[in-house]
Design a protein around this motif. Sequence first.
Motif, PDB file in Angstrom:
ATOM      1  N   UNK A  38       0.837  -1.195   0.000  1.00 23.25           N
ATOM      2  CA  UNK A  38       0.000   0.000   0.000  1.00 23.25           C
ATOM      3  C   UNK A  38       0.872   1.246   0.000  1.00 23.25           C
ATOM      4  N   UNK A  39       0.448   2.232  -0.784  1.00 22.16           N
ATOM      5  CA  UNK A  39       1.183   3.480  -0.821  1.00 22.16           C
ATOM      6  C   UNK A  39       0.801   4.309   0.398  1.00 22.16           C
ATOM      7  N   UNK A  40       1.793   4.713   1.170  1.00 25.60           N
ATOM      8  CA  UNK A  40       1.508   5.440   2.407  1.00 25.60           C
ATOM      9  C   UNK A  40       2.037   6.870   2.377  1.00 25.60           C
ATOM     10  N   UNK A  41       2.710   7.245   1.305  1.00 23.62           N
ATOM     11  CA  UNK A  41       3.210   8.606   1.255  1.00 23.62           C
ATOM     12  C   UNK A  41       3.848   8.951  -0.066  1.00 23.62           C
ATOM     13  N   UNK A  42       4.171  10.218  -0.212  1.00 19.52           N
ATOM     14  CA  UNK A  42       4.877  10.710  -1.393  1.00 19.52           C
ATOM     15  C   UNK A  42       5.668  11.938  -0.963  1.00 19.52           C
ATOM     16  N   UNK A  43       6.952  11.983  -1.303  1.00 16.65           N
ATOM     17  CA  UNK A  43       7.802  13.102  -0.889  1.00 16.65           C
ATOM     18  C   UNK A  43       8.480  13.748  -2.099  1.00 16.65           C
ATOM     19  N   UNK A  44       8.903  14.974  -1.886  1.00 16.86           N
ATOM     20  CA  UNK A  44       9.555  15.728  -2.939  1.00 16.86           C
ATOM     21  C   UNK A  44      11.069  15.680  -2.768  1.00 16.86           C
ATOM     22  N   UNK A  63       9.489  13.712  -7.518  1.00 12.06           N
ATOM     23  CA  UNK A  63       8.816  13.104  -6.367  1.00 12.06           C
ATOM     24  C   UNK A  63       9.005  11.595  -6.397  1.00 12.06           C
ATOM     25  N   UNK A  64       8.868  10.978  -5.225  1.00 12.64           N
ATOM     26  CA  UNK A  64       8.873   9.524  -5.111  1.00 12.64           C
ATOM     27  C   UNK A  64       7.774   9.106  -4.140  1.00 12.64           C
ATOM     28  N   UNK A  65       7.216   7.930  -4.393  1.00 10.87           N
ATOM     29  CA  UNK A  65       6.204   7.375  -3.512  1.00 10.87           C
ATOM     30  C   UNK A  65       6.848   6.522  -2.431  1.00 10.87           C
ATOM     31  N   UNK A  66       6.135   6.340  -1.327  1.00  9.11           N
ATOM     32  CA  UNK A  66       6.577   5.458  -0.244  1.00  9.11           C
ATOM     33  C   UNK A  66       5.556   4.331  -0.143  1.00  9.11           C
ATOM     34  N   UNK A  67       6.040   3.108  -0.262  1.00  6.34           N
ATOM     35  CA  UNK A  67       5.184   1.921  -0.210  1.00  6.34           C
ATOM     36  C   UNK A  67       5.518   1.084   1.018  1.00  6.34           C
ATOM     37  N   UNK A  68       4.489   0.578   1.666  1.00  8.15           N
ATOM     38  CA  UNK A  68       4.648  -0.306   2.817  1.00  8.15           C
ATOM     39  C   UNK A  68       4.219  -1.703   2.396  1.00  8.15           C
ATOM     40  N   UNK A  69       5.115  -2.673   2.576  1.00 11.37           N
ATOM     41  CA  UNK A  69       4.904  -4.020   2.058  1.00 11.37           C
ATOM     42  C   UNK A  69       5.028  -5.063   3.153  1.00 11.37           C
TER      43      UNK A  69
END
Length: 316
Positions: free
Chosen positions: A160-166, A263-269
């Motif tokens: 699940x994607x839990x964030x996105x940072x610059x 930007x990049x997404x943060x995924x929790x697996x």
Amino acid sequence: MFDTINWDDLRVFLCAARAGNLSQTAKRLRLDHSTVSRRIAQMEASLGIAVFERHRTGLKLNEVGERLLRHAERVESAVIAIREEASASDTQELAGTVRLATMEGIASLYLAQRFAKLRRTAPRLSVELVTSAQTVYVHKREADLFVSFFRPPGPGLISERIGKFRLGLFASQDYLDTHGMPKTLRDLGDHWFVSYIEDLLQVDSVRWLADVIEEPKIAFHSNSMIAQMNAAAGGLGIVMLPSFATRERPDLIPVLPALAGTVREVWLNVHSDLQFAPRIRAVRAFLKNTLKQDPDMQVTLADAVPQPRTADCKNP
């Protein structure tokens, strides 16, 4: 006979199948080399057939071994479910260890300092934070949880994607005094950069400098984001860094913040076998809430600047 196979032998087989050699298997299971070899031989004798092809470089599953691996993984899932059920009913308080793997930068510069809050609410819960420059396969039990900048592949994986940072460009005042502050994207072609070691990169998502300039002149390479950040602070060149890495670095000056960034997404697996375990649920919830409450970890498309390529940087 097949009914003589025991779980300990299967556990060694699973680890050997994933590691691909006896030495690494012995290290992971904290057994000696001869014990690992004996247990594999014992299992093969019970089956009456070999499951590995032996090579000088290690072990490779044969066709029978591949089929056995699928069955063994189902047994492993059942054993994990039994263990988690027993742990959950044993105490009302959250307890146990959760191994979380992620990249060095977000681990050291963002997550590590925030786990004290989790400790206060769950004092018997222990987190092992593992830094890795490559994909960690939770379906191979390399970790309980994996925080990544991409959605990784793998059977039985819940992502699940839990964030996105610059990310943006930064340089020291000393570097800018010597080389000048870039005024346009085209000016970046005249500057020096700090970046990763290309032949050591195993995760494409950290090739973020390429989102801004395709062929930068590199003055310093490192596979460590922290080393890159400190090299740039020392005046070696311009570096691209995530927003979470520069919050407390006044010695790093933004470069073209309105023009150059990505930007990049943060995924929790997590593996599906573990998703409902109380200790895993607690850490997952903590990570999701931590990032959700942080505006810098919830950037929108409107927050992201265009992602120019080399042509944008070189052509008038």
